[in-house]
Every structure is written in structure tokens, then in C-alpha cells.
Design a protein around this motif. Sequence first.
Motif, PDB file in Angstrom:
ATOM      1  N   GLN A   1       1.111  -1.045   0.065  1.00 62.91           N
ATOM      2  CA  GLN A   1       0.176  -0.044  -0.365  1.00 62.91           C
ATOM      3  C   GLN A   1       0.725   0.677  -0.158  1.00 62.91           C
ATOM      4  OE1 GLN A   1      -3.103   0.037   2.802  1.00 62.91           O
ATOM      5  NE2 GLN A   1      -4.462  -1.322   1.899  1.00 62.91           N
ATOM      6  N   GLU A   2       1.935   1.632   0.834  1.00 64.31           N
ATOM      7  CA  GLU A   2       2.738   2.410   1.069  1.00 64.31           C
ATOM      8  C   GLU A   2       3.865   2.189  -0.125  1.00 64.31           C
ATOM      9  OE1 GLU A   2       4.522   0.114   3.883  1.00 64.31           O
ATOM     10  OE2 GLU A   2       2.928  -0.147   2.775  1.00 64.31           O
ATOM     11  N   THR A   3       3.701   1.789  -1.253  1.00 65.78           N
ATOM     12  CA  THR A   3       3.964   1.923  -2.956  1.00 65.78           C
ATOM     13  C   THR A   3       3.545   2.546  -3.879  1.00 65.78           C
ATOM     14  OG1 THR A   3       3.844  -0.071  -3.195  1.00 65.78           O
ATOM     15  CG2 THR A   3       5.522   0.866  -1.955  1.00 65.78           C
ATOM     16  N   PHE A   4       2.037   2.190  -3.495  1.00 68.88           N
ATOM     17  CA  PHE A   4       1.198   2.750  -4.552  1.00 68.88           C
ATOM     18  C   PHE A   4       0.300   3.772  -5.240  1.00 68.88           C
ATOM     19  CE2 PHE A   4      -3.615   3.446  -5.831  1.00 68.88           C
ATOM     20  CZ  PHE A   4      -3.989   2.010  -6.554  1.00 68.88           C
ATOM     21  N   GLY A   5       1.376   4.519  -4.479  1.00 75.26           N
ATOM     22  CA  GLY A   5       1.197   6.035  -5.812  1.00 75.26           C
ATOM     23  C   GLY A   5       2.731   6.324  -6.336  1.00 75.26           C
ATOM     24  N   PHE A   6       3.406   6.015  -5.926  1.00 74.45           N
ATOM     25  CA  PHE A   6       4.850   5.528  -7.065  1.00 74.45           C
ATOM     26  C   PHE A   6       4.826   4.757  -7.630  1.00 74.45           C
ATOM     27  CE2 PHE A   6       9.220   3.856  -7.489  1.00 74.45           C
ATOM     28  CZ  PHE A   6      10.115   5.197  -6.908  1.00 74.45           C
TER      29      PHE A   6
ATOM     30  N   GLU B   1      -0.716  11.629  -2.933  1.00 73.55           N
ATOM     31  CA  GLU B   1      -0.082  12.927  -2.711  1.00 73.55           C
ATOM     32  C   GLU B   1       1.561  12.335  -3.022  1.00 73.55           C
ATOM     33  OE1 GLU B   1      -1.699  14.355   2.177  1.00 73.55           O
ATOM     34  OE2 GLU B   1      -0.113  13.141   1.618  1.00 73.55           O
ATOM     35  N   ASP B   2       1.468  11.008  -3.112  1.00 75.83           N
ATOM     36  CA  ASP B   2       2.896  10.680  -3.467  1.00 75.83           C
ATOM     37  C   ASP B   2       3.237  10.478  -5.259  1.00 75.83           C
ATOM     38  OD1 ASP B   2       3.640   9.471  -0.943  1.00 75.83           O
ATOM     39  OD2 ASP B   2       3.246   6.986  -1.479  1.00 75.83           O
ATOM     40  N   LEU B   3       1.849  10.215  -5.504  1.00 71.01           N
ATOM     41  CA  LEU B   3       1.574  10.023  -7.004  1.00 71.01           C
ATOM     42  C   LEU B   3       1.905  12.174  -7.436  1.00 71.01           C
ATOM     43  CD1 LEU B   3       1.005   9.113 -10.047  1.00 71.01           C
ATOM     44  CD2 LEU B   3      -1.657  10.028  -9.206  1.00 71.01           C
ATOM     45  N   ASP B   4       1.884  12.721  -6.812  1.00 71.74           N
ATOM     46  CA  ASP B   4       1.491  14.150  -6.949  1.00 71.74           C
ATOM     47  C   ASP B   4       3.173  15.167  -6.120  1.00 71.74           C
ATOM     48  OD1 ASP B   4       0.898  17.064  -7.361  1.00 71.74           O
ATOM     49  OD2 ASP B   4       2.448  16.746  -5.438  1.00 71.74           O
ATOM     50  N   ARG B   5       3.571  13.937  -5.892  1.00 74.85           N
ATOM     51  CA  ARG B   5       4.780  14.152  -5.299  1.00 74.85           C
ATOM     52  C   ARG B   5       6.298  14.161  -6.881  1.00 74.85           C
ATOM     53  NH1 ARG B   5       5.956  11.962  -1.268  1.00 74.85           N
ATOM     54  NH2 ARG B   5       4.366  12.885  -0.217  1.00 74.85           N
TER      55      ARG B   5
END
Length: 331
Positions: free
Chosen positions: A60-65, A105-109
Motif C-alpha cells: 500500500q505504501e508504494t501504490f502512488g509511486f 500525495e505520492d503520485l503528485d510528488r
Amino acid sequence: MLPGGKLRNEVLREAVFPNLGVEDGKVIYGPREGFDSAVLEYDGENYMVVATDPTLGVPQETFGFFAYHFASSDVAVFGARPRWLVVNLLFPPGTSRDFLRRAMEDLDRECKGYGTAIIGGHTGVYPSVSEPTATTTAMGLVKKEEVRLPLARPGDRILVTDRVALEFAVSTAYFRADELRKVLTPGEIEELRSLYRLETVLPDALIAKPFVRGMHDATEGGLTALHEIADNSGVGFRVYGERLQLNPLVERVLRLYGLEPWSVSSTGTLIAITPPENVAPLIAELHKNGIKAFELGEFTSERRRVLVEDGEERPFPEFEGDPYLGLYSKR
């Protein structure tokens, strides 16, 4: 019945490639074995490179990346910087707002780090969806003379970054930690988990572009992607096993499962098709940017695909299924 994992090339040839709609003169390179992006006519100077990829079965913590990097890496290896994204986000019932917020937020970063705009997509929660799933389409522009295709000529060198089998090893650290404790300490397992951020070739490809003839991301099936490059190019290749450089933690994980590194999921491993005179400057430029790389072999006019180990030659392994799928199915 279709086998698990990515569809085999013979299935693509039988059921997919004959059914691609109308012909369009704007399509310069469309669906093709070993080509993970399409190339479209854009204007007099530029092509548009387009790639799409799913993100599922990841921690889950890697999903946006990964929602950013899976598709964006495919655009980058064709020579384009990803400029636009279309993102579909599908969630099972019970997904929390906090998960959505963190993923976005991760995807945006990542988008802001590489100058990419999200221009559309779809979001929803559906009972038929069993886990968070993203489908991302990335697009970018490249000067026509600077497009990079995964095609080789005899004498070109095979240059590889040092992330072979990393994807498989990182996944075991998340999904099979109990088994890994046989060979790794808790601290080493945590270290391996943190390496998921290396599972992208985007920065590598942007650096390598001026030095290479073509590039490929060694994803599912790992270095067996060399067969697709050889098939499309009408060449063979020789790989020297003693030149392979593995992360020591990855090496211990492979040993635990009795696996060779050649056909293991290796997302983030750049295969660079490099003219001989560019090998040294490319390795130096990558090293200057903190990316380790090495020359693994060469493409040959003789069409044999050879792995040389301990002075002995044998056929280079074929893609017959990726051990990663077993990890994913037994979570």
C-alpha cells in the motif's frame, strides 16, 4: 486457459494483434512484441510516445509511486520525458480516505519531480474490485531524431543497471518476510523494503538517452527481454554470467528460493543497447548520478542466444513464467 502473468507472445499474435481496429497513418509504431510504448505523429518535429500500465498487487505504501513510474518508465525508454498522465483509480469497498490521500500525495510528488501533469482519468469504489488498482497512461514528446527504439545492431553492447531481480526481492520483503528471516536480519528486511524507490528506469533513461541506440525496462521476465530485442532486430547475443552485479541482499534472497537471476522480475533494471564507443562514457555518466551500471555482453550477427558461465556456453533462459507471480498469488 490463459496462463498467469503477462500474455505470451504467441497469444498476442493469435488473439490480440489481428484485432487492432482501423489503420491510422498517425501511428508510427503500434502494438508489437517487445515494444512497451506506441509512437504517434505529433507535428513536424516531434513524436508523441504513449504507454499504459496497471498498478496492483503492490504494498500500500508504494501504490502512488508505482502508479506514476510503471507507465512513465516505458515512455522514458523511448526517449521522451513523461509530460501528461491519465489515471484511473479503482478501489474495493472499505478503502479509506487516508489511503486515497496518501496515494495521491505520492503520485503528485512524483509528477512534480518530473514535470508531469495529470490531465484526467476516473475514480470509483466497486464491489467487483478486490484490491486497489490504478491504470495509468503516460504521454510525452520526443524529437523525431531522438526517439529510442529497443532495436540492436551486431556489435552493440548490452549495458545493464545493477537492479536485476530487485523487484522480486523487495516483494518478498513485504509479502514473505517470515521466510526471509531464515537468511536476513529484521534490519536487512527493512532495508530491502526501502529499495522499492529504485524500481524505476525513468531517471536512468533520461541520463542514458544521448549515449544509446535503444533501451528497455526489464520488468516481468527480467533479462529474458533480450530475446524480444533480438527477435525484433534479427540478431543474437552473448551474455557473460561473471559480469552480473547483484545487490548482496538480492543475491541471498535468490539463493533462498533456488532461483537464477535471468528470468526474475526486475522492474527498474535498464537494459541499454549501446554502441561500443559509448559504453565507458555512459557508465561514467550514470555513476556520476549515483546509478551503478555494467557491460553484460553484446549483440551478435550470429543469431544464437548464449549464456557463458564458468567458461561453458548454454542457451540463454527463455521466459516461461515469473516467480513473482507466485509471491503475488500466495499473499
